[in-house]
Design a protein around this motif. Sequence first.
Motif, PDB file in Angstrom:
ATOM      1  N   ASP A   1      70.270  45.270  34.524  1.00 23.68           N
ATOM      2  CA  ASP A   1      68.945  44.791  34.899  1.00 23.68           C
ATOM      3  C   ASP A   1      68.425  45.646  36.040  1.00 23.68           C
ATOM      4  O   ASP A   1      69.171  46.011  36.944  1.00 23.68           O
ATOM      5  CB  ASP A   1      69.005  43.331  35.369  1.00 23.68           C
ATOM      6  CG  ASP A   1      69.116  42.362  34.198  1.00 23.68           C
ATOM      7  OD1 ASP A   1      68.858  42.781  33.065  1.00 23.68           O
ATOM      8  OD2 ASP A   1      69.465  41.207  34.443  1.00 23.68           O
TER       9      ASP A   1
ATOM     10  N   VAL B 107      66.323  46.129  39.310  1.00 28.05           N
ATOM     11  CA  VAL B 107      65.726  45.433  40.435  1.00 28.05           C
ATOM     12  C   VAL B 107      65.013  46.498  41.249  1.00 28.05           C
ATOM     13  O   VAL B 107      65.603  47.492  41.641  1.00 28.05           O
ATOM     14  CB  VAL B 107      66.787  44.713  41.287  1.00 28.05           C
ATOM     15  CG1 VAL B 107      66.156  44.057  42.490  1.00 28.05           C
ATOM     16  CG2 VAL B 107      67.528  43.689  40.430  1.00 28.05           C
TER      17      VAL B 107
ATOM     18  N   GLY C 185      57.417  39.214  41.582  1.00 30.94           N
ATOM     19  CA  GLY C 185      58.828  39.561  41.692  1.00 30.94           C
ATOM     20  C   GLY C 185      59.248  40.654  40.716  1.00 30.94           C
ATOM     21  O   GLY C 185      58.536  40.971  39.761  1.00 30.94           O
ATOM     22  N   PRO C 186      60.436  41.237  40.949  1.00 27.63           N
ATOM     23  CA  PRO C 186      60.862  42.390  40.162  1.00 27.63           C
ATOM     24  C   PRO C 186      61.138  42.117  38.684  1.00 27.63           C
ATOM     25  O   PRO C 186      60.758  42.898  37.824  1.00 27.63           O
ATOM     26  CB  PRO C 186      62.125  42.876  40.868  1.00 27.63           C
ATOM     27  CG  PRO C 186      62.546  41.779  41.767  1.00 27.63           C
ATOM     28  CD  PRO C 186      61.349  40.935  42.045  1.00 27.63           C
ATOM     29  N   ARG C 187      61.775  41.024  38.362  1.00 26.98           N
ATOM     30  CA  ARG C 187      62.124  40.774  36.949  1.00 26.98           C
ATOM     31  C   ARG C 187      60.876  40.596  36.081  1.00 26.98           C
ATOM     32  O   ARG C 187      60.777  41.161  34.999  1.00 26.98           O
ATOM     33  CB  ARG C 187      63.034  39.572  36.832  1.00 26.98           C
ATOM     34  CG  ARG C 187      64.394  39.829  37.441  1.00 26.98           C
ATOM     35  CD  ARG C 187      65.412  38.805  36.992  1.00 26.98           C
ATOM     36  NE  ARG C 187      66.649  38.968  37.709  1.00 26.98           N
ATOM     37  CZ  ARG C 187      67.572  39.869  37.425  1.00 26.98           C
ATOM     38  NH1 ARG C 187      67.376  40.704  36.446  1.00 26.98           N
ATOM     39  NH2 ARG C 187      68.681  39.953  38.132  1.00 26.98           N
ATOM     40  N   LYS C 188      59.931  39.818  36.569  1.00 26.38           N
ATOM     41  CA  LYS C 188      58.707  39.610  35.789  1.00 26.38           C
ATOM     42  C   LYS C 188      57.854  40.873  35.778  1.00 26.38           C
ATOM     43  O   LYS C 188      57.166  41.138  34.794  1.00 26.38           O
ATOM     44  CB  LYS C 188      57.936  38.401  36.306  1.00 26.38           C
ATOM     45  CG  LYS C 188      58.693  37.118  35.998  1.00 26.38           C
ATOM     46  CD  LYS C 188      57.851  35.907  36.055  1.00 26.38           C
ATOM     47  CE  LYS C 188      58.724  34.726  35.627  1.00 26.38           C
ATOM     48  NZ  LYS C 188      57.978  33.506  35.484  1.00 26.38           N
ATOM     49  N   THR C 189      57.907  41.648  36.847  1.00 27.41           N
ATOM     50  CA  THR C 189      57.176  42.916  36.872  1.00 27.41           C
ATOM     51  C   THR C 189      57.724  43.844  35.796  1.00 27.41           C
ATOM     52  O   THR C 189      56.960  44.449  35.031  1.00 27.41           O
ATOM     53  CB  THR C 189      57.271  43.581  38.257  1.00 27.41           C
ATOM     54  OG1 THR C 189      56.666  42.720  39.225  1.00 27.41           O
ATOM     55  CG2 THR C 189      56.577  44.939  38.262  1.00 27.41           C
ATOM     56  N   ILE C 190      59.042  43.959  35.715  1.00 25.16           N
ATOM     57  CA  ILE C 190      59.659  44.819  34.688  1.00 25.16           C
ATOM     58  C   ILE C 190      59.328  44.291  33.294  1.00 25.16           C
ATOM     59  O   ILE C 190      58.995  45.070  32.397  1.00 25.16           O
ATOM     60  CB  ILE C 190      61.187  44.923  34.887  1.00 25.16           C
ATOM     61  CG1 ILE C 190      61.482  45.745  36.146  1.00 25.16           C
ATOM     62  CG2 ILE C 190      61.860  45.538  33.677  1.00 25.16           C
ATOM     63  CD1 ILE C 190      61.046  47.196  36.077  1.00 25.16           C
ATOM     64  N   ALA C 191      59.372  42.984  33.100  1.00 26.31           N
ATOM     65  CA  ALA C 191      59.028  42.417  31.787  1.00 26.31           C
ATOM     66  C   ALA C 191      57.579  42.752  31.429  1.00 26.31           C
ATOM     67  O   ALA C 191      57.287  43.137  30.283  1.00 26.31           O
ATOM     68  CB  ALA C 191      59.239  40.902  31.791  1.00 26.31           C
TER      69      ALA C 191
ATOM     70  N   LYS D 241      57.403  46.511  30.607  1.00 22.56           N
ATOM     71  CA  LYS D 241      58.010  46.818  29.302  1.00 22.56           C
ATOM     72  C   LYS D 241      57.100  46.386  28.159  1.00 22.56           C
ATOM     73  O   LYS D 241      57.005  47.052  27.137  1.00 22.56           O
ATOM     74  CB  LYS D 241      59.382  46.155  29.179  1.00 22.56           C
ATOM     75  CG  LYS D 241      60.441  46.877  29.978  1.00 22.56           C
ATOM     76  CD  LYS D 241      61.802  46.246  29.792  1.00 22.56           C
ATOM     77  CE  LYS D 241      62.848  47.040  30.564  1.00 22.56           C
ATOM     78  NZ  LYS D 241      64.180  46.451  30.440  1.00 22.56           N
TER      79      LYS D 241
ATOM     80  N   SER E  53      53.268  32.232  37.359  1.00 21.93           N
ATOM     81  CA  SER E  53      53.273  33.652  37.721  1.00 21.93           C
ATOM     82  C   SER E  53      51.952  34.324  37.361  1.00 21.93           C
ATOM     83  O   SER E  53      51.512  35.253  38.049  1.00 21.93           O
ATOM     84  CB  SER E  53      54.438  34.377  37.043  1.00 21.93           C
ATOM     85  OG  SER E  53      55.659  33.936  37.589  1.00 21.93           O
TER      86      SER E  53
END
Length: 138
Positions: A6, A8, A29-35, A38, A61
């Motif tokens: 993952d 971060v 946040g980072p996880r939702k930003t990456i999602a 993508k 969010s």
Amino acid sequence: MNAQPDVVIDERLLPPTLSRLRRILRAIGPRKTIALLKARGGTRLKLMHGPLLHGLLGEPSTKLLLDAFPDESEILLPKADKLIAQIRNRVIVAEAGAKSLTEQALEHDLTTRQIINIRHAPEPETGLSPQPDLFDGD
């Protein structure tokens, strides 16, 4: 081949030109930003409540994202794979003194030659190459 961990995102590793991405990171946040990157990276994203953003981020969010851009109706999202590679490369350069070529190659699923090239590549902002290390190797 190693599975990619993952991602971060450390804001300090982002190029200064990505101020909008910094705002997105702070908002969701980072996880939702990456999602989000993508799913929609490399495209313009209309900033409005609706099934697209709610489906990707969830309603709370989505609200945070819209609040981060109160005066904009759409934003251009960077392509995720290029951004992740830039961040990975900055991590490799930052950790060059603490980790061997082999450690970094295995950690990032790259060859030692790729690690050497990344370590010695010019900085995007300055165009200056880091000082070569005569003892760079294992």
